[in-house]
Design a protein around this motif. Structure first.
Motif, mmCIF file in Angstrom:
data_model
loop_
_atom_site.group_PDB
_atom_site.id
_atom_site.type_symbol
_atom_site.label_atom_id
_atom_site.label_comp_id
_atom_site.label_asym_id
_atom_site.label_seq_id
_atom_site.Cartn_x
_atom_site.Cartn_y
_atom_site.Cartn_z
ATOM 1 N N LEU A 145 -14.013 5.408 0.899
ATOM 2 C CA LEU A 145 -13.999 6.807 0.508
ATOM 3 C C LEU A 145 -15.222 7.032 -0.570
ATOM 4 O O LEU A 145 -15.680 6.365 -1.243
ATOM 5 N N PRO A 179 -6.025 14.731 -5.888
ATOM 6 C CA PRO A 179 -7.819 14.812 -5.668
ATOM 7 C C PRO A 179 -8.153 14.546 -4.131
ATOM 8 O O PRO A 179 -7.429 13.863 -3.548
ATOM 9 N N ALA A 180 -9.161 15.112 -3.465
ATOM 10 C CA ALA A 180 -9.542 15.012 -2.113
ATOM 11 C C ALA A 180 -10.420 13.875 -2.287
ATOM 12 O O ALA A 180 -11.051 13.443 -3.225
ATOM 13 N N PHE A 206 4.049 6.437 3.098
ATOM 14 C CA PHE A 206 5.056 5.793 3.732
ATOM 15 C C PHE A 206 5.725 5.169 2.712
ATOM 16 O O PHE A 206 5.350 4.936 1.700
ATOM 17 N N THR A 241 0.479 11.120 5.211
ATOM 18 C CA THR A 241 0.496 9.624 5.780
ATOM 19 C C THR A 241 1.030 8.738 4.612
ATOM 20 O O THR A 241 0.905 7.412 4.681
ATOM 21 N N ARG A 298 0.804 4.002 -3.291
ATOM 22 C CA ARG A 298 0.529 5.321 -2.923
ATOM 23 C C ARG A 298 1.314 6.285 -3.352
ATOM 24 O O ARG A 298 1.495 7.397 -3.857
ATOM 25 N N TYR A 321 -8.325 13.286 -14.427
ATOM 26 C CA TYR A 321 -7.473 12.297 -15.041
ATOM 27 C C TYR A 321 -7.388 12.520 -16.573
ATOM 28 O O TYR A 321 -6.353 12.358 -17.185
ATOM 29 N N ALA A 352 -6.086 0.188 -6.678
ATOM 30 C CA ALA A 352 -4.996 0.240 -5.737
ATOM 31 C C ALA A 352 -5.660 0.366 -4.322
ATOM 32 O O ALA A 352 -4.948 -0.175 -3.431
ATOM 33 N N HIS A 353 -6.847 0.712 -4.263
ATOM 34 C CA HIS A 353 -7.457 0.565 -2.898
ATOM 35 C C HIS A 353 -7.842 -0.837 -2.553
ATOM 36 O O HIS A 353 -8.376 -0.953 -1.383
ATOM 37 N N ILE A 409 -11.552 10.681 7.917
ATOM 38 C CA ILE A 409 -11.905 10.962 6.678
ATOM 39 C C ILE A 409 -13.377 10.194 6.393
ATOM 40 O O ILE A 409 -14.240 10.757 5.508
ATOM 41 N N ALA A 455 0.850 -1.283 0.065
ATOM 42 C CA ALA A 455 -0.124 -0.044 -0.133
ATOM 43 C C ALA A 455 0.748 1.271 -0.027
ATOM 44 O O ALA A 455 0.559 2.362 -0.688
ATOM 45 N N GLY A 513 -4.590 -1.503 1.812
ATOM 46 C CA GLY A 513 -4.470 -0.332 2.404
ATOM 47 C C GLY A 513 -5.757 0.046 3.198
ATOM 48 O O GLY A 513 -6.600 -0.494 3.386
ATOM 49 N N VAL A 514 -5.465 1.274 3.930
ATOM 50 C CA VAL A 514 -6.104 1.687 4.986
ATOM 51 C C VAL A 514 -6.401 3.377 4.805
ATOM 52 O O VAL A 514 -5.617 3.875 4.042
ATOM 53 N N THR A 515 -7.520 3.883 5.343
ATOM 54 C CA THR A 515 -7.603 5.361 5.453
ATOM 55 C C THR A 515 -7.897 5.598 6.882
ATOM 56 O O THR A 515 -7.605 4.749 7.810
ATOM 57 N N HIS A 516 -8.461 6.661 7.224
ATOM 58 C CA HIS A 516 -8.561 6.881 8.904
ATOM 59 C C HIS A 516 -10.052 7.356 9.094
ATOM 60 O O HIS A 516 -10.912 7.962 8.276
ATOM 61 N N PHE A 563 1.587 6.920 -6.853
ATOM 62 C CA PHE A 563 0.709 7.759 -7.411
ATOM 63 C C PHE A 563 0.987 9.225 -7.131
ATOM 64 O O PHE A 563 1.103 10.182 -7.871
HETATM 65 C C1 HEM Z 1 -9.304 10.128 -7.176
HETATM 66 C C2 HEM Z 1 -8.153 9.472 -6.850
HETATM 67 C C3 HEM Z 1 -7.966 9.161 -5.595
HETATM 68 C C4 HEM Z 1 -8.308 9.681 -4.353
HETATM 69 C C5 HEM Z 1 -9.296 10.898 -3.933
HETATM 70 C C6 HEM Z 1 -7.615 8.799 -3.407
HETATM 71 C C7 HEM Z 1 -7.531 9.142 -1.854
HETATM 72 C C8 HEM Z 1 -7.033 8.508 -0.962
HETATM 73 C C9 HEM Z 1 -7.169 8.696 0.579
HETATM 74 C C10 HEM Z 1 -8.061 9.820 1.274
HETATM 75 C C11 HEM Z 1 -6.624 7.741 1.213
HETATM 76 C C12 HEM Z 1 -6.712 7.497 2.603
HETATM 77 C C13 HEM Z 1 -5.344 8.288 3.309
HETATM 78 C C14 HEM Z 1 -5.306 8.228 4.741
HETATM 79 O O1 HEM Z 1 -6.235 7.871 5.290
HETATM 80 O O2 HEM Z 1 -4.021 8.229 5.153
HETATM 81 C C15 HEM Z 1 -5.815 6.793 0.180
HETATM 82 C C16 HEM Z 1 -5.401 5.712 0.441
HETATM 83 C C17 HEM Z 1 -4.451 5.022 -0.594
HETATM 84 N N1 HEM Z 1 -4.531 5.242 -1.633
HETATM 85 FE FE1 HEM Z 1 -5.695 6.547 -2.922
HETATM 86 N N2 HEM Z 1 -6.602 8.031 -3.767
HETATM 87 C C18 HEM Z 1 -6.993 7.948 -5.049
HETATM 88 C C19 HEM Z 1 -6.261 7.327 -6.312
HETATM 89 C C20 HEM Z 1 -5.316 6.562 -6.066
HETATM 90 C C21 HEM Z 1 -4.386 6.014 -6.946
HETATM 91 C C22 HEM Z 1 -4.440 6.322 -8.134
HETATM 92 C C23 HEM Z 1 -3.517 4.843 -6.097
HETATM 93 C C24 HEM Z 1 -2.664 4.353 -6.717
HETATM 94 C C25 HEM Z 1 -2.242 3.756 -8.009
HETATM 95 C C26 HEM Z 1 -4.015 5.033 -4.977
HETATM 96 C C27 HEM Z 1 -3.472 4.226 -3.828
HETATM 97 C C28 HEM Z 1 -3.849 4.350 -2.513
HETATM 98 C C29 HEM Z 1 -3.290 3.305 -1.319
HETATM 99 C C30 HEM Z 1 -2.622 2.013 -1.595
HETATM 100 C C31 HEM Z 1 -3.890 3.821 -0.295
HETATM 101 C C32 HEM Z 1 -3.683 3.085 1.120
HETATM 102 C C33 HEM Z 1 -2.549 3.626 1.792
HETATM 103 C C34 HEM Z 1 -2.118 3.217 3.169
HETATM 104 O O3 HEM Z 1 -2.539 1.998 3.546
HETATM 105 O O4 HEM Z 1 -1.522 3.906 3.934
HETATM 106 N N3 HEM Z 1 -4.888 6.033 -4.610
HETATM 107 N N4 HEM Z 1 -6.255 7.245 -1.138
#
Ligand code: HEM
Length: 322
Positions: A264, A158-159, A96, A94, A63, A171, A187-188, A197, A59, A191-194, A66
């Protein structure tokens, strides 16, 4: 006659210069450039050891790729330290995986100093992590060079509340199709969020004082009671995918969206918007298709606005410009 010869030489030199300035990424770019060592194997071995220690690194790296690529292109600008560098911008607080990149860079610098860019390390390491987590192996082209500019004020990611049409536009402006976007958000699957959010969806969606009606009420209850209860004093994490699959790269994320268990707003939005819903349905029904196309989407993202040839530099230390 002599002047014609000179003209030809000048033209050839100019052509060569053009080629070196606009060199493109290549498969096997580092072959024969790192003494007798294989750069991609060095990277893969370190990523593998790290993954055995903590599978969350998948994760982290996804991230990180990206957030690096969509700000001034895939130039490792996110890795630069500094009081106002990209790292300090809110969406990056956040992120890492920086230590792992440092570790890989140190190994490569001792194998062949000044050869392998930090930008390439991010791309190859992410690929290796995705494969370890169950993704399909994909080849990466290398030859990126590192940027020298990193400013928090340039971070325009993006938010989580972005609407699907606005995300499609975001995009598209960067040359990515709607399908690319849906694949990349896959990719989601790890991994995690908080809670900070997610809380508005759980407790006060759009100021209604109620949960988001587009979230499965049972899931709302679980999250309200287990992950994000009212009054919790710390910002707990919430899995972005089904907890049983959150360390695995697979299509379960899309299935969660169809069950109204997207976390999300943008995640759930993909299964609600008429443009993206058919793509979600297709990927949810075919894991093999997702796995093959996810890798290709990452390749496309990894080629976004790269520096090559004589542009930028090969940093000695990923955290500092030379
Ligand atoms: C519109 C596009 C996107 C938005 C709005 C978005 C937003 C977010 C948010 C808010 C989080 C949580 C962060 C947190 O709470 O610490 C997150 C996590 C994550 N995002 Fe996205 N994201 C987007 C696209 C992507 C893309 C394109 C990738 C990779 C190809 C990606 C990979 C990840 C991963 C792997 C996590 C988990 C991170 C972790 O476990 O610490 N995201 N994203």
């Amino acid at each position: 006659m002599v002047s014609r010869g000179v003209a030809v030489i000048v033209a050839l030199l100019a052509l060569n210069l053009t080629v070196s300035c606009h060199a493109s990424l290549q498969y096997g770019f580092y072959k024969g450039k790192c003494k007798n060592q294989d750069v991609e194997t060095i990277i893969r071995n370190i990523v593998t050891a790290s993954w055995f220690g903590d599978q969350k690194i998948v994760a982290g790296l996804l991230r990180l790729q990206f957030h690096d690529c969509f700000v001034r292109g895939c130039d490792a600008s996110l890795l630069l330290d500094g009081p106002t560098s990209e790292k300090t911008a809110f969406p990056n607080l956040t992120v890492f995986g920086y230590d792992l990149i440092d570790q890989i860079k140190a190994a490569l610098e001792s194998a062949c100093p000044g050869v392998v860019s930090c930008a390439d390390i991010i791309i190859a390491a992410t690929r290796d992590a995705v494969v370890l987590a169950g993704g399909q192996k994909y080849e990466v082209q290398l030859g990126r060079r590192d940027g020298t500019v990193s400013q928090a004020s340039l971070v325009n990611l993006p938010a989580p509340e972005i609407s699907v049409p606005a995300a499609i536009q975001f995009y598209a402006q960067r040359g990515f199709s709607t399908r690319d976007m849906v694949l990349l958000l896959g990719a989601h699957t790890v991994g995690v969020t908080h809670c900070s959010i997610v809380n508005s969806r759980l407790y006060n969606w759009n100021g209604s004082g109620k949960p988001d009606p587009n979230m499965d009420p049972f899931y709302v209850m679980v999250l309200q009671n287990v992950a994000c209860p009212i009054g919790q004093t710390f910002d707990n994490f919430v899995f972005l995918d089904d907890p049983s699959s959150v360390l695995k790269v697979d299509n379960s994320y899309y299935n969660q969206l169809l069950r109204k268990r997207g976390i999300l707003p943008i995640d759930q939005g993909l299964a609600l918007d008429p443009t993206t819903k058919p793509i979600v349905q297709q990927l949810a029904g075919n894991n093999g298709l997702f796995l093959s196309q996810f890798g290709q989407a990452l390749v496309k993202m990894g080629a976004f606005q790269v520096l090559t040839g004589t542009q930028g530099q090969i940093r000695k230390n990923c955290r500092r410009v030379n």
